[in-house]
Design an enzyme around this catalytic site. Structure first.
Site, PDB file in Angstrom:
ATOM      1  N   ILE A  75     -96.973  21.491  89.263  1.00 25.30           N
ATOM      2  CA  ILE A  75     -97.042  20.069  88.913  1.00 25.30           C
ATOM      3  C   ILE A  75     -97.708  19.277  90.039  1.00 25.30           C
ATOM      4  O   ILE A  75     -97.464  18.079  90.204  1.00 25.30           O
ATOM      5  CB  ILE A  75     -95.645  19.515  88.602  1.00 25.30           C
ATOM      6  N   GLY A  76     -98.549  19.960  90.812  1.00 28.57           N
ATOM      7  CA  GLY A  76     -99.195  19.324  91.937  1.00 28.57           C
ATOM      8  C   GLY A  76     -98.575  19.688  93.265  1.00 28.57           C
ATOM      9  O   GLY A  76     -98.946  19.157  94.313  1.00 28.57           O
ATOM     10  N   THR A  77     -97.622  20.605  93.237  1.00 29.40           N
ATOM     11  CA  THR A  77     -96.887  20.991  94.445  1.00 29.40           C
ATOM     12  C   THR A  77     -97.493  22.180  95.177  1.00 29.40           C
ATOM     13  O   THR A  77     -96.979  22.582  96.218  1.00 29.40           O
ATOM     14  CB  THR A  77     -95.431  21.312  94.068  1.00 29.40           C
TER      15      THR A  77
ATOM     16  N   ALA B 248     -91.201  27.376  94.862  1.00 32.87           N
ATOM     17  CA  ALA B 248     -92.044  28.238  95.688  1.00 32.87           C
ATOM     18  C   ALA B 248     -91.291  29.464  96.184  1.00 32.87           C
ATOM     19  O   ALA B 248     -91.810  30.586  96.145  1.00 32.87           O
ATOM     20  CB  ALA B 248     -92.604  27.444  96.872  1.00 32.87           C
TER      21      ALA B 248
ATOM     22  N   LEU C 135     -94.795  28.114 104.016  1.00 28.70           N
ATOM     23  CA  LEU C 135     -95.723  29.004 103.320  1.00 28.70           C
ATOM     24  C   LEU C 135     -97.156  28.480 103.354  1.00 28.70           C
ATOM     25  O   LEU C 135     -98.102  29.267 103.445  1.00 28.70           O
ATOM     26  CB  LEU C 135     -95.272  29.198 101.878  1.00 28.70           C
ATOM     27  N   ASN C 136     -97.315  27.182 103.257  1.00 28.99           N
ATOM     28  CA  ASN C 136     -98.640  26.576 103.365  1.00 28.99           C
ATOM     29  C   ASN C 136     -98.452  25.207 104.005  1.00 28.99           C
ATOM     30  O   ASN C 136     -97.912  24.293 103.386  1.00 28.99           O
ATOM     31  CB  ASN C 136     -99.296  26.443 101.983  1.00 28.99           C
TER      32      ASN C 136
ATOM     33  N   LYS D 194    -100.402  22.778 104.825  1.00 29.38           N
ATOM     34  CA  LYS D 194    -101.099  21.621 104.268  1.00 29.38           C
ATOM     35  C   LYS D 194    -100.375  21.067 103.043  1.00 29.38           C
ATOM     36  O   LYS D 194    -100.110  19.862 102.948  1.00 29.38           O
ATOM     37  CB  LYS D 194    -102.534  22.006 103.903  1.00 29.38           C
TER      38      LYS D 194
ATOM     39  N   GLU E  90     -87.647  18.188  98.271  1.00 27.34           N
ATOM     40  CA  GLU E  90     -86.805  16.993  98.320  1.00 27.34           C
ATOM     41  C   GLU E  90     -86.296  16.668  99.721  1.00 27.34           C
ATOM     42  O   GLU E  90     -85.655  15.630  99.919  1.00 27.34           O
ATOM     43  CB  GLU E  90     -85.630  17.169  97.363  1.00 27.34           C
TER      44      GLU E  90
END
Length: 377
Positions: free
Chosen positions: A115-117, A159, A263-264, A266, A338
């Site tokens: 969803i854009g995450t 994730a 994990l990422n 950015k 969150e």
């Protein structure tokens, strides 16, 4: 419930610090538990104190005026506030199917959503890293109910849960390739379509004629019962409150977080930016109004339900402190989505108190609630 509950809890902690004449950072550090006092089990990892120390140093907390309403810049009252951040970490059952083709391409399939995450990006990276492939040779397919079921996006579980199922599936592929190469799985190295180990090296194409298709499944286990798992952090905010109009402007914010392996970086930082912006909205403007006669919503559009826009958002810094949580999941990562909002609004509320000496108990902290209590100009 942390995102909502900490709007109150962390303001109560600030009020307690004032009553005790203690620094709010030191009060939280003094009360840091060794184990979870509600369950009497250890934390998997807990670096809240580290985030508090790092944030205080890099935000310039030592320059904060202890006495409320004692720092001015023209017509503006200046104040600093802080709050802890915490979000429970959970692992949900997830399944992924990973296919390795004989021409060294990987296909990841799961009904997890993006969803854009950043799910597409993270799952691509996990598969590419474990199978020794460039990301250009990994295809991730999501959001189809014909694919194996995943936890889905929500609750800060996406994730880590779907990523762990991809990890398990890729680990099975590695074991198959190791067997074909005649080496132990721990001695196998995969790089750019080549498998090597114990002095032997072959291409994927040489090792397998048919595609390798594996299912990876993850679900909560013993560690979820034996350890309290959560991500932690600290928010710091500086605000200016106009002594004449009561308008609040946020000058800067800092969020320092620990959430296991990032994990990422950015996409993770982007999520924290978004959470902290949500905190601005919760603190200063978001308010749902109902008609008392029938309970219907009165402001059900973005013209009247106000959320932060670019002009409302100050410079925001996000810092991740190094951490691994071996009890959380095979990736050693924890939920992050969150965490960025949990406590962010309270840090702003505490900064408004430091700026004005006014303690408000009802969000949003709009200027009409400050006007009749502002100190004389």
């Amino acid at each position: 419930g942390e995102a909502v509950g900490m709007l109150a809890l962390e303001c109560a902690m600030d009020e307690l610090a004032v009553k005790l004449d203690m620094d709010p950072v030191e009060l939280r550090k003094l009360n840091e538990p060794v184990i979870d006092p509600s369950k009497e089990i250890p934390f998997s990892t807990r670096k809240l104190s580290d985030t508090l120390d790092y944030g205080a140093t890099h935000f310039g907390w030592d320059k904060r005026h202890k006495q409320p309403a004692s720092q001015r810049d023209g017509d503006w009252l200046i104040g600093m506030g802080m709050a802890s951040a915490m979000r429970s970490n959970m692992l949900k059952p997830s399944v992924a199917r990973v296919t390795l083709t004989s021409n060294a391409r990987a296909i990841v399939e799961t009904d997890m959503t993006d969803i854009g995450t950043g799910t597409y990006t993270v799952l691509t990276q996990i598969a590419a890293d474990l199978l020794g492939l460039p990301v250009s040779q990994v295809e991730v397919r999501l959001g189809d109910t014909d694919f194996p079921p995943a936890a889905g996006s929500g609750g800060s579980v996406g994730a880590c849960s779907s990523g762990s199922s991809v990890y398990v599936a890729c680990k099975k592929i590695r074991e198959t390739l190791a067997k074909e190469l005649g080496v132990e799985a721990d001695n196998l190295t995969l790089h750019d379509g080549q498998a090597s180990g114990n002095g032997i090296s072959k291409s994927i194409h040489e090792l397998i004629e048919d595609d390798i298709v594996t299912l990876g499944m993850i679900e909560p286990g013993k560690t979820s019962m034996d350890y309290t798992q959560a991500s932690f952090g600290a928010h710091f905010a500086e605000v200016a409150v106009n002594a004449i109009t009561g308008e609040t402007r946020i000058r800067r914010m800092l969020g320092v977080f620990t959430a296991g392996r990032i994990l990422n970086e950015k996409t993770a930082r982007s999520q924290c930016y978004g959470g902290m912006v949500f905190g601005i909205g919760a603190a200063l403007m978001e308010e749902l109004l109902h008609d008392p006669r029938n309970g219907r919503l009165l402001n059900h559009d973005l013209a009247e339900y106000h959320v932060p826009v670019n002009a409302d958002v100050p410079p925001i810094d996000v810092v991740f402190l190094p951490e691994r949580d071996p009890y959380a999941n095979p990736l050693h990562a924890k939920g992050l989505g969150e965490l960025g909002i949990s406590g962010a609004g309270a840090a702003i509320a505490n900064a408004i108190y430091n700026a004005t000496g006014i303690r408000l108990y009802e969000y949003p902290l709009t200027l009409d609630k400050l006007l009749d209590q502002l100190p004389a100009v």
